[in-house]
Design a protein around this motif. Structure first.
Motif, mmCIF file in Angstrom:
data_model
loop_
_atom_site.group_PDB
_atom_site.id
_atom_site.type_symbol
_atom_site.label_atom_id
_atom_site.label_comp_id
_atom_site.label_asym_id
_atom_site.label_seq_id
_atom_site.Cartn_x
_atom_site.Cartn_y
_atom_site.Cartn_z
ATOM 1 N N GLY A 41 0.810 -1.190 0.048
ATOM 2 C CA GLY A 41 0.070 -0.111 0.033
ATOM 3 C C GLY A 41 0.909 1.487 0.062
ATOM 4 O O GLY A 41 0.659 2.382 0.710
ATOM 5 N N GLY A 42 1.761 1.016 -0.766
ATOM 6 C CA GLY A 42 3.042 2.057 -1.259
ATOM 7 C C GLY A 42 2.053 3.074 -1.824
ATOM 8 O O GLY A 42 0.548 2.951 -2.120
ATOM 9 N N ILE A 84 -3.203 -5.052 -0.015
ATOM 10 C CA ILE A 84 -3.384 -5.615 1.574
ATOM 11 C C ILE A 84 -1.863 -4.630 1.506
ATOM 12 O O ILE A 84 -0.484 -5.124 0.953
ATOM 13 C CB ILE A 84 -2.763 -6.745 1.101
ATOM 14 N N GLU A 85 -1.399 -4.134 2.765
ATOM 15 C CA GLU A 85 -0.502 -3.124 3.492
ATOM 16 C C GLU A 85 0.457 -3.636 5.091
ATOM 17 O O GLU A 85 -0.269 -3.671 5.971
ATOM 18 C CB GLU A 85 -0.555 -2.159 3.842
ATOM 19 N N ASP A 116 -11.397 -2.795 -1.051
ATOM 20 C CA ASP A 116 -11.283 -3.310 1.000
ATOM 21 C C ASP A 116 -9.741 -3.256 0.698
ATOM 22 O O ASP A 116 -8.844 -3.868 0.716
ATOM 23 C CB ASP A 116 -11.668 -4.867 0.667
ATOM 24 N N VAL A 117 -9.392 -2.066 2.056
ATOM 25 C CA VAL A 117 -8.397 -2.453 2.288
ATOM 26 C C VAL A 117 -7.464 -2.933 3.436
ATOM 27 O O VAL A 117 -8.639 -2.461 4.537
ATOM 28 C CB VAL A 117 -7.743 -0.286 2.171
ATOM 29 N N SER A 125 -1.387 -6.146 7.219
ATOM 30 C CA SER A 125 -1.068 -7.966 7.164
ATOM 31 C C SER A 125 0.343 -7.506 5.733
ATOM 32 O O SER A 125 -0.070 -7.145 5.329
ATOM 33 C CB SER A 125 -3.131 -7.748 6.533
ATOM 34 N N SER A 126 0.624 -8.600 6.739
ATOM 35 C CA SER A 126 1.955 -8.589 5.816
ATOM 36 C C SER A 126 1.192 -10.000 4.822
ATOM 37 O O SER A 126 1.007 -11.200 4.895
ATOM 38 C CB SER A 126 3.337 -9.200 6.092
ATOM 39 N N ALA A 127 1.376 -9.872 3.491
ATOM 40 C CA ALA A 127 0.538 -10.834 2.572
ATOM 41 C C ALA A 127 1.996 -11.611 1.551
ATOM 42 O O ALA A 127 3.038 -11.317 1.639
ATOM 43 C CB ALA A 127 0.275 -10.494 1.218
#
Ligand SMILES: Cc1cc2nc3c(=O)[nH]c(=O)nc-3n(C[C@H](O)[C@H](O)[C@H](O)COP(=O)(O)OP(=O)(O)OC[C@H]3O[C@@H](n4cnc5c(N)ncnc54)[C@H](O)[C@@H]3O)c2cc1C
Length: 376
Positions: free
Chosen positions: A34-35, A56-57, A183-184, A188-190
Motif C-alpha cells: 500500500g505505497g 494489502i499493506e 477493501d484495504v 497485514s503481511s501477505a
C-alpha cells in the motif's frame, strides 16, 4: 474520482456476474503493498473495470515506506543527463503530475542545479542537455553562486523542479480508495502461497484469499512475497538527513551533479529540508529479506553534512533534526546510466501475477498506461 461502470474490456471476466460464476471466493484482484504505486494500481484497476479488489499493506497505514521516505522531488528531467530516455519521459510526466497532484506540490520552489569541480557533466554540457530535452534552465543569480566555496563551482543554474508532499497525497488516496469501494487491509503481511489455472492464493494473518489477478507492488520487497523475478534488482539501505536549513536555503533547493555530491531541498511532509549525498546516503547493499535491515548500526548524518559543507559552507549552520531510512530498489541494468524505467513483469510461472516497480513517483503515468493496454 470518477469510477466508470464495469468495462467490457475485461473480456467478461472482470464483471460481477462472471466473478460470481467463477466461484464466490475468487476476488478480481489483490494488490500487495500500500505505497503510492499499490494505491494507484488498485485505483487504476477499478477504473479499468475490476470489481472486487483487496489492497494489502503490512504497515499500520498507507504510504509509510519509500513513498514517504524519499527526496520528494518531482523529477523534471534535470537529474538524468546520462539517460535521455528517462529525462524526456520525466519532462512529459512532470507536467501531468503537477497538474493532477497540484494540491500536494510545493509551487514557487526556487530550485538550482550546480556543476562543481569534478562533476562528470560540465556546465556547457548541462545547458545543451536542458535545451535538448526542452527544460527551462537559466544562469543563477550571483547570490546563489556566492553560496559555494570559492574555487569549487563550475556554474549553477535556476531550473523548474518541484517538491511533493506525500502526506497530502496519502490523505487524498485514502479518500479515493474508500470512494472506489476498495477493501484495504492494514497491518497485514501477505505472501503468495499457491497458484491454480484461474487463481492465485494469497495468505495473510488468519486468512487465505483467492484472486484471479495479483499485483505485487512491494518495491524493495518485490522478490520476497513468494514470486521469482527475472529482472535483477539492487537494494540499498539509504539515509537522508532532515534538517532546518540555514536562512540562505529557505524556500530553495540545490542539487549538485554529477558525481559524489549532494542534494538539499524542502521535504514538505515534515516542514524541513532533506539532505542526501551520493557517497554517504547509501549505507550497504542488501540481499535477503529487507525488514531486518531498516536501520544501519551508525548514522552518516554528520558525514553527509560535513562533506556537503565543503562545497556549500552555509550547510554547516543547518540544524540536524533526524535521519530517515529506507531500502531503495533500483534495476541493476540501469546502474550505469541512472535511468529510471518502470518494471512491469508477469511471473514466468503464472502470468496472473504481475510485479510492478515504479522507480520514481512521476512514472505513475507509464504504469497506468501499461495496465490499460493489457488484456485481463
Ligand atoms: C532514499 C530515496 C530517495 C528517493 N527520492 C525520490 C525522489 O526524490 N523522487 C521520486 O520520484 N522518487 C524518489 N524515490 C523513489 C520513490 O520513493 C519510489 O519510486 C516510490 O516511493 C515507490 O513506491 P512504491 O509504492 O512502489 O513503494 P513503497 O512506498 O515502499 O510501497 C511498498 C509497500 O509494500 C509494503 N509491503 C512490502 N511487503 C509486503 C507484504 N509482504 N505484504 C504487505 N505489504 C507489503 C510496504 O510496507 C510498503 O508500504 C526515492 C526512493 C528512496 C528510497
Amino acid at each position: 474520482m470518477d469510477i466508470p461502470p464495469i468495462s467490457k474490456r475485461l473480456s467478461g471476466a472482470g464483471s460481477k456476474a462472471s466473478a460470481t460464476r467463477r466461484g464466490r471466493d475468487a476476488l478480481d484482484a489483490i494488490v500487495i503493498g500500500g505505497g503510492f504505486y499499490g494505491c494507484e494500481v488498485a485505483l487504476e484497476l477499478r477504473r479499468i473495470g475490476f470489481d472486487q479488489i483487496v489492497l494489502i499493506e503490512r504497515e499500520p497505514g498507507l504510504l509509510r515506506r519509500a513513498s514517504f521516505v524519499n527526496q520528494a522531488r518531482v523529477h523534471g528531467g534535470y537529474h538524468y543527463p546520462r539517460s535521455y530516455t528517462t529525462a524526456l519521459k520525466s519532462r512529459k510526466n512532470f507536467t501531468r503530475f503537477v497538474a493532477e497532484y497540484d494540491y500536494a506540490v510545493t509551487h514557487g520552489l526556487e530550485k538550482y542545479y550546480a556543476m562543481v569541480r569534478g562533476s562528470r557533466v560540465s556546465a556547457d554540457q548541462f545547458e545543451v542537455f536542458c535545451h535538448r530535452i526542452g527544460a527551462f534552465c537559466r544562469q543563477a543569480p550571483r547570490e546563489i553562486a556566492d553560496l559555494f566555496e570559492r574555487g569549487t563551482l563550475d556554474r549553477v543554474f535556476l531550473v523548474t523542479e518541484l517538491a511533493f508532499d506525500s502526506v497530502k497525497i496519502r490523505k487524498v488516496l485514502e479518500g479515493h480508495l474508500r470512494a472506489a469501494g476498495i477493501d484495504v487491509r492494514l497491518n497485514s503481511s501477505a505472501v503468495i502461497t499457491g497458484t491454480g489455472d484461474r487463481f492465485v492464493e494469497v495468505s495473510l494473518p488468519g486468512e487465505t484469499l483467492r484472486s484471479r489477478w495479483v499485483f505485487n507492488c512491494t518495491y524493495a520487497a518485490l522478490d520476497t512475497v513468494g514470486v521469482d523475478l527475472r529482472t535483477r534488482i539492487k537494494r540499498e539501505l539509504t539515509e537522508m538527513v532532515l534538517l532546518v536549513p540555514p536562512m540562505q536555503l529557505e524556500g530553495r533547493g540545490i542539487t549538485v551533479i554529477d558525481g559524489p555530491f549532494f542534494s538539499v531541498m524542502p521535504f514538505p511532509p515534515a516542514g524541513l529540508h532533506s539532505l542526501s549525498h551520493v557517497r554517504y546516503t547509501p549505507h550497504e547493499a542488501i540481499s535477503g529479506p529487507e525488514g531486518s535491515k531498516l536501520r544501519p548500526v551508525k548514522s552518516n548524518a554528520n558525514a553527509i553534512v560535513r562533506d556537503s559543507a565543503r562545497y556549500m559552507p552555509c550547510l554547516s549552520r543547518a540544524r540536524i533534526e533526524r535521519s530517515i531510512y529506507e531500502i531503495k530498489a533500483v534495476l541493476i541494468a540501469t546502474e550505469r546510466d541512472d535511468a529510471r524505467p518502470i518494471l512491469a513483469e508477469r511471473n514466468p510461472g503464472n502470468g496472473r501475477i504481475l510485479s510492478v516497480l515504479g522507480s520514481k513517483i512521476d512514472n505513475i503515468y507509464e504504469v497506468r498506461e501499461f495496465l490499460r493496454n493489457q488484456t485481463w
